[in-house]
Design an enzyme around this catalytic site. Sequence first.
Site, PDB file in Angstrom:
ATOM      1  N   PHE A  60      70.729  28.899  30.973  1.00  0.00           N
ATOM      2  CA  PHE A  60      70.301  29.258  29.514  1.00  0.00           C
ATOM      3  C   PHE A  60      71.244  27.959  28.791  1.00  0.00           C
ATOM      4  CE2 PHE A  60      70.396  30.430  25.107  1.00  0.00           C
ATOM      5  CZ  PHE A  60      69.035  30.800  24.824  1.00  0.00           C
ATOM      6  N   ASP A  81      78.776  23.442  29.891  1.00  0.00           N
ATOM      7  CA  ASP A  81      78.506  24.031  28.770  1.00  0.00           C
ATOM      8  C   ASP A  81      79.139  25.357  28.437  1.00  0.00           C
ATOM      9  OD1 ASP A  81      77.075  25.334  26.860  1.00  0.00           O
ATOM     10  OD2 ASP A  81      74.854  25.099  27.678  1.00  0.00           O
ATOM     11  N   LYS A 139      78.964  28.189  18.944  1.00  0.00           N
ATOM     12  CA  LYS A 139      79.343  29.483  18.488  1.00  0.00           C
ATOM     13  C   LYS A 139      80.842  29.704  17.994  1.00  0.00           C
ATOM     14  CE  LYS A 139      76.206  31.334  22.166  1.00  0.00           C
ATOM     15  NZ  LYS A 139      74.888  31.846  20.890  1.00  0.00           N
TER      16      LYS A 139
END
Length: 414
Positions: free
Chosen positions: A146, A233, A262
């Site tokens: 993801f 990532d 984030k």
Amino acid sequence: MAVIDKLTSQQAIALEHQYGSNTYHSLPVVLSKGKGVYVWDVDGKKYYDFLSAYSAVNQGHCHPKIIEALTKQAQTLTLTSRAFYNDMLGRFEKFVCDYFGFEKMLPMNSGAEAVETALKICRKWGYEVKGIKRDEAKIVVCNKNFHGRTTTIVSFSNDEKATKSFGPYTDGFINIDYNDLDALEAVLKRNPNIAGFLVEPIQGEAGVYVPSEGYLAKAKALCESYHVLFIADEVQTGIGRTGKRLAVDHENVKPDILILGKALSGGVYPVSAALANNTVMEVMTPGTHGSTFGGNPLAAAVAIAALKVVQDENLAANAETLGQLFRNELNDYIKTSNIVTLVRGKGLLNAIVINDTEDSDTAWNICLALRDNGLLAKPTHGNVIRFAPPLVMTKSQLMDCVGIITKTLQAFEK
């Protein structure tokens, strides 16, 4: 109805259903306040937040030092675009590069934008440095990944919900299984046009899958052997979440490209970035990439404050200690449980696997019961519940949460 009018839970949910796009299956709770590890709903009920906005709120809700930086900068200058210099961006770039040990940073806004940025850097490097023929560069990715929801990113997802009815898809990606070094070496060996390997150090959305010890270090070594960029990532796993500053730090791996988002802003403002050294980032020149909001003064001030909080409050070390405690406590419970089969994770990124099929509603119902008992979490992929509280949590708060979780699970034991 005025915007500032107090809404009931039913009214707030009804408004979203009527006017919002139906792209989320939200837990039925309407939040109106957050502080530290807690959130409150519109009726004033307090909950432990065990999702942290998918690890965006590592520093806790509304951390005073981050909010102070936000409000102070908001009163002077918020946005110039990159058409002009501003007096905050260079400071931000230097701070982040020094913090993570890189020479260059390209600032963006969302995590998906940062991933797209990394893909563009990697491809351009593949053509201009590695010498791959034009439009033939490939990037290796992992199944069950993801990395975001843009059309390019979903093109290499094998989650049908992410891909169905969104084609035609973008070419240039090769999927292999996660945590499979043989598969990685085989694809690197047979294809000289590979420019990069994009990987999550821990697959979060897939259910907090932690790879075998040594996987990341050996994957990085393979990439070096075949002159391929190792792209980490760390949008969800970075910035203290797994018990280290970065998840790759557990194996002393230095990515060629690092992707952050984030918690880079403590959940206060959208901030993301791709970091690399000069030999990689130098392929990006004026006009090759950009963002109106990327690198704005407000984002710069907020992100610097957010990273200082992680450092000054030793949040990575706290995540390591409390994560070990959490898994130990849940593993003790699992010994006599019929409803939970496994707990896994690193630091304060953890998940439990519910003893039911992926298409069952058991995990969802457990999350509803957790909500009723004062703790908020969400299932992922049907029968897995992810637990990721803010890293400012204390030992006593964690043990209180363990009590809530085990009490709730007991009600579902067969």
